[in-house]
Design a protein around this motif. Structure first.
Motif, PDB file in Angstrom:
ATOM      1  N   LYS A   1      -8.093   2.149  -5.182  1.00 47.38           N
ATOM      2  CA  LYS A   1      -7.542   3.553  -5.411  1.00 47.38           C
ATOM      3  C   LYS A   1      -8.377   4.394  -5.289  1.00 47.38           C
TER       4      LYS A   1
ATOM      5  N   SER B   1       0.630  -1.152   0.068  1.00 45.24           N
ATOM      6  CA  SER B   1       0.015  -0.070  -0.181  1.00 45.24           C
ATOM      7  C   SER B   1       1.093   1.153  -0.046  1.00 45.24           C
TER       8      SER B   1
ATOM      9  N   GLU C   1      -3.754   3.923  -2.187  1.00 47.17           N
ATOM     10  CA  GLU C   1      -3.516   2.584  -2.736  1.00 47.17           C
ATOM     11  C   GLU C   1      -3.421   1.573  -1.780  1.00 47.17           C
TER      12      GLU C   1
END
Length: 125
Positions: free
Chosen positions: A99, A17, A34
């Motif tokens: 996202k 991430s 993300e």
């Protein structure tokens, strides 16, 4: 006033991430995140009022899906293409790699992120 997401400071990163955010956008923090499937923010919010996020967020899901659980126990799935408003009093579980861009009041967002940082240190993440 503008910035490319790649130029936004990285505030948290793991192998799966990346969380970027920047303050100073009219009293708001802009965040582009993300986050992988399975991420559950609930343990990171323990110790806050109602063990939930007290910061409202407005944003857009570019890809993926995330489930919101509100203090009143209601739930909703926010997915690709959705514009959202999440009021104070929620937690989130990532259902599909996501996202996301969101806009949040600087003060409340800073308080929540500081708490999350401390919890991640405690949990050794």
């Amino acid at each position: 006033m503008k910035i490319n997401k790649e130029d936004m400071p990285i505030v948290m990163q793991t192998p799966d991430s990346i969380m970027r955010n920047i303050t100073g956008y009219g009293g708001m923090t802009v965040a582009f995140n993300e986050i992988p499937k399975g991420t559950d923010f609930t343990p990171l919010l323990q110790g806050l009022k109602n063990n939930s996020c007290h910061c409202p967020h407005w944003g857009y899901i570019f890809e993926g899906a995330i489930r919101l659980v509100y203090d009143d126990k209601s739930e909703e799935i926010v997915k690709t293409g959705d514009v959202f408003y999440w009021p104070a009093g929620h937690t989130a579980i990532v259902e599909e790699d996501v996202k996301i861009i969101d806009f949040s009041p600087e003060k409340e967002f800073g308080e929540v992120m500081e708490h999350i940082g401390m919890k991640m240190a405690e949990l050794g993440e």
